[in-house]
Design an enzyme around this catalytic site. Structure first.
Site, short mmCIF file in Angstrom:
data_model
loop_
_atom_site.label_atom_id
_atom_site.label_comp_id
_atom_site.label_asym_id
_atom_site.label_seq_id
_atom_site.Cartn_x
_atom_site.Cartn_y
_atom_site.Cartn_z
N ARG A 1 -3.87 3.32 -5.32
CA ARG A 1 -4.92 4.62 -5.59
C ARG A 1 -4.73 5.00 -6.89
O ARG A 1 -5.07 6.07 -7.14
CB ARG A 1 -4.35 5.75 -4.70
CG ARG A 1 -4.56 5.01 -2.99
CD ARG A 1 -4.50 6.31 -2.03
NE ARG A 1 -4.71 5.96 -0.67
CZ ARG A 1 -3.96 5.85 0.27
NH1 ARG A 1 -2.68 6.43 0.03
NH2 ARG A 1 -4.18 5.61 1.59
N CYS B 1 0.26 0.99 -8.40
CA CYS B 1 -0.41 1.99 -7.20
C CYS B 1 -1.74 1.48 -6.90
O CYS B 1 -2.58 1.39 -7.81
CB CYS B 1 -0.59 3.30 -7.60
SG CYS B 1 -0.92 4.43 -6.34
N ASP C 1 -1.89 -4.97 -3.97
CA ASP C 1 -3.41 -4.88 -3.78
C ASP C 1 -4.05 -5.20 -4.94
O ASP C 1 -3.47 -5.02 -6.25
CB ASP C 1 -3.66 -3.44 -3.21
CG ASP C 1 -3.18 -3.10 -1.84
OD1 ASP C 1 -3.40 -3.93 -1.00
OD2 ASP C 1 -2.45 -2.34 -1.53
N CYS D 1 1.84 12.90 -7.32
CA CYS D 1 2.91 12.36 -7.10
C CYS D 1 4.25 12.93 -7.75
O CYS D 1 3.84 13.33 -9.06
CB CYS D 1 2.91 10.83 -7.12
SG CYS D 1 1.66 10.08 -5.88
N LYS E 1 -4.80 -4.32 7.86
CA LYS E 1 -3.87 -5.27 7.51
C LYS E 1 -3.82 -6.34 8.25
O LYS E 1 -4.30 -6.58 9.59
CB LYS E 1 -2.69 -4.62 7.57
CG LYS E 1 -2.32 -3.30 6.98
CD LYS E 1 -1.07 -2.49 7.12
CE LYS E 1 -0.74 -1.30 6.06
NZ LYS E 1 -1.65 -0.15 6.42
N ARG F 1 -5.71 6.36 14.71
CA ARG F 1 -4.86 7.02 13.62
C ARG F 1 -5.66 7.34 12.62
O ARG F 1 -6.56 6.51 12.17
CB ARG F 1 -3.48 6.22 13.23
CG ARG F 1 -3.80 4.59 12.80
CD ARG F 1 -2.59 4.03 13.09
NE ARG F 1 -2.61 2.78 12.77
CZ ARG F 1 -3.20 1.63 13.01
NH1 ARG F 1 -3.67 2.11 14.56
NH2 ARG F 1 -2.96 0.45 12.83
N ARG G 1 -9.66 4.44 9.43
CA ARG G 1 -9.89 3.13 9.28
C ARG G 1 -9.75 2.34 10.49
O ARG G 1 -10.13 1.41 11.15
CB ARG G 1 -8.90 2.61 8.14
CG ARG G 1 -9.16 1.10 7.80
CD ARG G 1 -8.35 0.37 6.96
NE ARG G 1 -8.58 0.98 5.45
CZ ARG G 1 -8.05 1.95 4.73
NH1 ARG G 1 -6.91 2.52 5.31
NH2 ARG G 1 -8.37 2.46 3.66
N TYR G 2 -8.60 2.83 11.22
CA TYR G 2 -7.99 2.17 12.71
C TYR G 2 -8.24 3.37 13.76
O TYR G 2 -8.58 4.65 13.62
CB TYR G 2 -6.72 2.03 12.63
CG TYR G 2 -6.19 1.18 11.55
CD1 TYR G 2 -6.24 -0.29 11.61
CD2 TYR G 2 -5.61 1.47 10.48
CE1 TYR G 2 -5.74 -1.14 11.01
CE2 TYR G 2 -5.20 0.58 9.64
CZ TYR G 2 -5.17 -0.88 9.75
OH TYR G 2 -4.83 -1.62 8.67
N ASP H 1 -3.27 -6.04 2.87
CA ASP H 1 -4.52 -5.20 3.22
C ASP H 1 -5.97 -5.98 2.68
O ASP H 1 -5.95 -6.10 1.55
CB ASP H 1 -4.41 -3.84 2.37
CG ASP H 1 -4.05 -2.58 3.42
OD1 ASP H 1 -4.69 -2.52 4.39
OD2 ASP H 1 -3.01 -1.96 3.17
N CYS I 1 3.62 5.12 -9.66
CA CYS I 1 3.91 3.66 -9.49
C CYS I 1 2.80 2.94 -10.55
O CYS I 1 1.67 3.06 -10.44
CB CYS I 1 3.94 3.30 -8.09
SG CYS I 1 5.07 3.93 -7.21
#
Length: 335
Positions: free
Chosen positions: A100, A98, A261, A91, A305, A82, A78-79, A298, A95
């Site tokens: 995702r 989440c 999000d 996981c 961001k 990185r 995306r950037y 985001d 959460c």
């Protein structure tokens, strides 16, 4: 799931949630829950709730555009400098907020096969603008030390990659996993390694969690924090300030405070951005500058961001007006 964590009247709704989203809690995490408190902030983060089935029109299955910026399986670029390397989508805990949540878990996007991992590393090798690789997922520290070491060896000979960062909850939810073997695996690339810890409430920063983080820091891995601002969990300046102080006491630099999000079924966690700005402004001047996170959003669709903390200065007439942490205004010349 441990018994006694769900009200009997919600069981049918919880089963419906489980049919759609992954659920898991570790024994360490269960031990932190106050079962006598119906609004326990730890339970709220991890114990499923029927409200998760209430989606709203603005919510998205991929709210920050991972798939739109994935040139090969396991990579999100995306950037410019990185990439995310998503080697695993499992996981130790899931959460409930989440972003995702449609991708993680046993039925999610899965763990990269050796062939797909090789292709992901090949993409990183071919793109010399990539300075940092961020391992996320899923939680990369659920991988065995053997598999982590193999990934780090794969990054070792990519000269333009200087930084490797791990995003994880493991030190909080499964602190004993952070042992000598795991630490040696993280050293396998010879790169500078950072560890970003996700925690949202000060009660998560137990002595075992702090000891696990100390093992990482003492091994030479700088640590930063990631926190999500959540209604009913940490939407209070006193609670959030206590968490940020706990990070600093543990030699973790507060990094990002995320606005929630637009993931499906997470509306009960979200608060108004103006509310968030007010909470962040209340931290300013009341706790050390070392403890101040950067409040970010985001942008939906994968546009990156944006810093959305309160703007303390604005033009007024021929000069500026600056607000202090008490909310009082002060004049400042334009130059």
């Amino acid at each position: 799931m441990a018994t006694g964590l769900v009200e009997p009247g919600k069981l049918d709704g919880i089963r419906a949630v489980a049919d759609r989203y992954a659920i898991a809690l570790t024994p360490t995490l269960v031990s932190l829950i106050d079962r006598a408190d119906p609004n326990d902030p730890i339970a709220r983060q991890f114990v499923p709730d029927p409200d998760e089935l209430l989606a709203t029109p603005e919510e998205r299955a991929d709210p920050i555009g991972d798939h739109a910026h994935s040139p090969v399986k396991g990579i999100v670029h995306r950037y410019p400098d990185r990439v995310l390397l998503k080697a695993v989508h499992i996981c130790p805990v899931y959460c409930r907020f989440c972003f995702r949540r449609e991708m993680v878990g046993p039925e999610g996007d899965g763990t990269l096969s050796p062939e797909k991992l090789a292709a992901a590393l090949g993409y990183i090798r071919e793109h010399t603008e990539i300075w940092e690789v961020i391992l996320t997922g899923g939680d990369p520290l659920v991988l065995s030390p053997r598999r982590l070491a193999a990934i780090m060896r794969g990054l070792a000979d990519i000269a333009h990659v200087k930084i490797v960062r791990f995003h994880t909850r493991v030190p909080v939810v499964e602190p004993d996993r952070v042992d000598r073997e795991l630490i040696e695996a993280l050293k396998g690339s010879g790169k500078v390694v950072y560890v970003a810890l996700h925690a949202n409430h000060p009660r998560e920063m137990t002595q075992p969690a702090r000891a696990a983080c100390a093992r990482l820091v003492d091994a030479g891995f700088p640590m930063v924090s990631q926190t999500v601002l959540l209604r009913g969990v940490n939407d209070d300046p006193a609670v959030l300030g206590e968490l940020m102080k706990a990070f600093v006491e543990t030699r973790i630099k507060p990094y990002y405070l995320h606005h929630p999000d637009l993931a499906p079924g997470t509306g009960h966690f979200r608060l108004d951005i103006a509310e968030g700005q007010k909470i962040v402004a209340a931290l300013r001047g009341r706790i050390s500058g070392l403890c101040q996170p950067t409040y970010v959003l985001d942008i939906p669709g994968g546009h990156g961001k944006a810093v959305i903390g309160e703007n303390a200065i604005h033009r007024q007439g021929g000069c500026y007006s600056v607000s202090d942490f008490r909310g009082e205004e002060h004049a400042y010349p334009p130059r």
